[in-house]
Motif scaffolding. Structure first.
Motif, PDB file in Angstrom:
ATOM      1  N   ILE A 111       0.842  -1.189   0.000  1.00 19.45           N
ATOM      2  CA  ILE A 111       0.000   0.000   0.000  1.00 19.45           C
ATOM      3  C   ILE A 111       0.879   1.242   0.000  1.00 19.45           C
ATOM      4  O   ILE A 111       1.822   1.348   0.785  1.00 19.45           O
ATOM      5  N   VAL A 112       0.559   2.172  -0.885  1.00 18.50           N
ATOM      6  CA  VAL A 112       1.368   3.398  -0.988  1.00 18.50           C
ATOM      7  C   VAL A 112       0.618   4.628  -0.476  1.00 18.50           C
ATOM      8  O   VAL A 112       1.242   5.645  -0.167  1.00 18.50           O
ATOM      9  N   ASP A 113      -0.694   4.540  -0.388  1.00 18.94           N
ATOM     10  CA  ASP A 113      -1.468   5.675   0.141  1.00 18.94           C
ATOM     11  C   ASP A 113      -2.891   5.207   0.428  1.00 18.94           C
ATOM     12  O   ASP A 113      -3.296   4.111   0.015  1.00 18.94           O
ATOM     13  N   VAL A 136     -18.406   4.183   6.507  1.00 14.80           N
ATOM     14  CA  VAL A 136     -17.061   4.679   6.228  1.00 14.80           C
ATOM     15  C   VAL A 136     -16.534   4.017   4.965  1.00 14.80           C
ATOM     16  O   VAL A 136     -16.461   2.786   4.884  1.00 14.80           O
ATOM     17  N   ILE A 137     -16.193   4.824   3.977  1.00 10.22           N
ATOM     18  CA  ILE A 137     -15.594   4.329   2.739  1.00 10.22           C
ATOM     19  C   ILE A 137     -14.100   4.619   2.776  1.00 10.22           C
ATOM     20  O   ILE A 137     -13.686   5.764   2.969  1.00 10.22           O
ATOM     21  N   THR A 138     -13.315   3.588   2.621  1.00  8.82           N
ATOM     22  CA  THR A 138     -11.861   3.710   2.647  1.00  8.82           C
ATOM     23  C   THR A 138     -11.291   3.170   1.346  1.00  8.82           C
ATOM     24  O   THR A 138     -11.645   2.065   0.919  1.00  8.82           O
ATOM     25  N   TYR A 139     -10.431   3.944   0.722  1.00  5.38           N
ATOM     26  CA  TYR A 139      -9.714   3.495  -0.474  1.00  5.38           C
ATOM     27  C   TYR A 139      -8.232   3.355  -0.137  1.00  5.38           C
ATOM     28  O   TYR A 139      -7.677   4.179   0.591  1.00  5.38           O
ATOM     29  N   PHE A 140      -7.608   2.316  -0.673  1.00  2.00           N
ATOM     30  CA  PHE A 140      -6.161   2.219  -0.563  1.00  2.00           C
ATOM     31  C   PHE A 140      -5.567   1.991  -1.947  1.00  2.00           C
ATOM     32  O   PHE A 140      -6.157   1.351  -2.812  1.00  2.00           O
ATOM     33  N   TYR A 141      -4.406   2.561  -2.138  1.00  4.05           N
ATOM     34  CA  TYR A 141      -3.726   2.558  -3.428  1.00  4.05           C
ATOM     35  C   TYR A 141      -2.474   1.697  -3.278  1.00  4.05           C
ATOM     36  O   TYR A 141      -1.707   1.872  -2.327  1.00  4.05           O
ATOM     37  N   TYR A 142      -2.274   0.763  -4.210  1.00  5.90           N
ATOM     38  CA  TYR A 142      -1.238  -0.235  -3.987  1.00  5.90           C
ATOM     39  C   TYR A 142      -0.468  -0.567  -5.256  1.00  5.90           C
ATOM     40  O   TYR A 142      -0.917  -0.332  -6.379  1.00  5.90           O
ATOM     41  N   LYS A 143       0.714  -1.141  -5.033  1.00  5.74           N
ATOM     42  CA  LYS A 143       1.522  -1.732  -6.088  1.00  5.74           C
ATOM     43  C   LYS A 143       1.673  -3.222  -5.793  1.00  5.74           C
ATOM     44  O   LYS A 143       1.618  -3.644  -4.633  1.00  5.74           O
ATOM     45  N   ASP A 144       1.870  -4.007  -6.831  1.00  4.67           N
ATOM     46  CA  ASP A 144       2.183  -5.410  -6.621  1.00  4.67           C
ATOM     47  C   ASP A 144       3.516  -5.512  -5.888  1.00  4.67           C
ATOM     48  O   ASP A 144       4.422  -4.696  -6.105  1.00  4.67           O
ATOM     49  N   VAL A 145       3.632  -6.513  -5.017  1.00  2.00           N
ATOM     50  CA  VAL A 145       4.840  -6.636  -4.206  1.00  2.00           C
ATOM     51  C   VAL A 145       6.086  -6.782  -5.074  1.00  2.00           C
ATOM     52  O   VAL A 145       7.188  -6.355  -4.689  1.00  2.00           O
ATOM     53  N   PRO A 154       2.856   0.799 -11.936  1.00  2.00           N
ATOM     54  CA  PRO A 154       1.459   1.248 -11.895  1.00  2.00           C
ATOM     55  C   PRO A 154       0.870   1.079 -10.499  1.00  2.00           C
ATOM     56  O   PRO A 154       1.247   0.170  -9.758  1.00  2.00           O
ATOM     57  N   ILE A 155      -0.048   1.967 -10.160  1.00  2.00           N
ATOM     58  CA  ILE A 155      -0.712   1.943  -8.858  1.00  2.00           C
ATOM     59  C   ILE A 155      -2.194   1.653  -9.067  1.00  2.00           C
ATOM     60  O   ILE A 155      -2.848   2.289  -9.894  1.00  2.00           O
ATOM     61  N   ASP A 156      -2.705   0.677  -8.340  1.00  2.00           N
ATOM     62  CA  ASP A 156      -4.116   0.290  -8.425  1.00  2.00           C
ATOM     63  C   ASP A 156      -4.879   0.785  -7.208  1.00  2.00           C
ATOM     64  O   ASP A 156      -4.285   1.107  -6.172  1.00  2.00           O
ATOM     65  N   LYS A 157      -6.183   0.810  -7.332  1.00  6.44           N
ATOM     66  CA  LYS A 157      -7.054   1.333  -6.278  1.00  6.44           C
ATOM     67  C   LYS A 157      -8.078   0.288  -5.860  1.00  6.44           C
ATOM     68  O   LYS A 157      -8.773  -0.274  -6.689  1.00  6.44           O
ATOM     69  N   SER A 158      -8.138   0.011  -4.574  1.00  7.07           N
ATOM     70  CA  SER A 158      -9.165  -0.846  -3.984  1.00  7.07           C
ATOM     71  C   SER A 158      -9.907  -0.063  -2.911  1.00  7.07           C
ATOM     72  O   SER A 158      -9.415   0.956  -2.425  1.00  7.07           O
ATOM     73  N   GLY A 159     -11.066  -0.560  -2.514  1.00  4.66           N
ATOM     74  CA  GLY A 159     -11.814   0.137  -1.477  1.00  4.66           C
ATOM     75  C   GLY A 159     -12.730  -0.799  -0.707  1.00  4.66           C
ATOM     76  O   GLY A 159     -13.034  -1.904  -1.153  1.00  4.66           O
TER      77      GLY A 159
END
Length: 396
Positions: A111-113, A136-145, A154-159
């Motif tokens: 997770i990067v942010d 509560v809606i939470t999004y996290f932005y991540y890169k593959d390990v 690239p950075i992906d977004k999950s929530g």
């Protein structure tokens, strides 16, 4: 938690936006400190919601961004967390940080942010307490390990969306403290607060099973060749005695729209065993433009609302499907159901949860949306290694 009031039609959400707050924490001595913006009121419930929302988002952010490195960094805006949060709130968040790190390891991501917003659904004033029902809606932005050290990856977004019940207490001199937060984030983070009290009927609908074997063995008869059908391409297949066109992007669009919200045109089944299959069936229904509805599959038949009945229905009879149990990611494709038997409790014959695949992330890992718990673009295998997975393959 008062879930009966969560989805009343016409309810107006009040938004607690934490944009002015930068909550940071550190153990300076034996206390946890939080950095807030100048002018922040500590005697306002709304301000504390802002601080708490950002504080919880910080738990998903990398440590170098969220945590003050030493007591020398404390400023006049650094406040002891225990002046506004109870000990159980602080302890829960420390435990949650560990579980989020476990989630990163389990899903092979970094997770990067993160960002978060709190929607207030209901407010009760009962002096000296203020009780808030929130979403509560939470999004996290991540890169593959595998790309952890690549700054250009690239950075992906999950929530995820989670229901919370917050209880604040007003003290002397108008001071306010957050006493408890009741919530359960589900199998994604495995975080359940220490004050959470489950009230929903766990598995009544999810495991309900009905036999459909009298319709014959399952088959997959594509009317267009399986080779060349892409992840997001429309395709056709035989459903019972007629051809069906599957509009992949229409199912994905519906799923994305309602993953962290609920379509008021359908009943919400969260207090009756869970809404996950109801939601996945809606996505499938949108992708097929209602071409698959019949007396066995329509709102709210067993195949529409029960995980176990759903997999039995699509896995038997001439419906153009075949089942892959404990599949690799190569078997999971957009538009497909993904079934979960947590910790193999059902031996692969009883399933407790259903999600809907909406494609892959930038690393080619399938991602799913679901209800109860409400997840958006989450890597499909979040149930961990002890979970038994299954999917309905519809592309041959």
């Amino acid at each position: 938690m008062r879930k009966s009031m969560y989805f009343l039609i016409g309810i107006i959400f009040l938004f607690a936006q934490p944009l002015a707050i930068h909550a940071q924490s550190t153990n300076a001595g034996s206390r946890v400190y939080i950095e807030v913006s100048s002018g922040t009121s500590l005697n306002s419930v709304d301000s504390l919601i802002d601080i708490y929302t950002e504080y919880r988002a910080d738990s998903l952010r990398p440590a170098e961004k969220a945590i003050l490195q030493s007591s020398k960094q404390l400023s006049k805006y650094s406040i002891p967390a225990d002046t506004i949060f109870s000990g159980s709130i602080i302890a829960d968040e420390q435990r949650r940080k560990t579980l989020i790190k476990d989630m990163e390891n389990r899903l092979d991501l970094i997770i990067v942010d993160a960002s978060s917003e709190t929607q207030i659904i209901n407010r009760i004033e009962k002096d000296p307490y203020t009780i808030l029902d929130c979403y509560v809606i939470t999004y996290f932005y991540y890169k593959d390990v595998s790309q952890a050290e690549n700054p250009d990856a690239p950075i992906d977004k999950s929530g995820f969306g989670t229901y919370h019940t917050l209880t604040f207490e007003k003290g002397v001199n108008g001071t306010i403290q957050l006493l408890t937060d009741e919530y359960d984030e589900g199998h994604l983070t495995n975080m359940r607060s220490s004050s959470y009290k489950a009230i929903e009927k766990d598995t009544e609908i999810q495991t309900f099973s009905q036999s459909y074997n009298e319709l014959g063995p399952g088959q997959s008869q594509l009317t267009s060749a399986a080779a060349g059908i892409g992840q997001y391409d429309n395709f056709s297949y035989w459903y019972e005695d007629h051809a069906i066109t599957y509009y992949v992007m229409e199912g994905i669009a519906y799923s994305d729209k309602y993953a962290l919200s609920y379509n008021p045109a359908y009943s919400n089944l969260n207090t009756s065993g869970g809404d996950c299959v109801n939601f996945a069936s809606q996505c499938f229904d949108a992708a097929t433009r209602q071409q698959c509805r019949n007396n066995s599959f329509k709102p709210y038949t067993a195949a529409w609302i029960s995980s176990t009945s759903s997999i039995n229905y699509w896995g038997s009879g001439n419906r153009g499907f075949r089942i892959a149990c404990t599949p690799s990611k190569n078997y999971v494709s957009s538009g497909q159901f993904v079934y979960y038997d947590w910790d193999n409790k059902g031996g692969g014959n009883v399933f407790y949860h259903t999600a809907y695949c909406v494609g892959t992330d930038s690393s080619g890992v399938p991602i799913v949306n679901s209800h109860n718990k409400d997840y958006y673009h989450v890597r499909w295998n979040y149930g961990g290694a002890n979970c038994t997975y299954a999917t309905c393959i519809i592309r041959g």
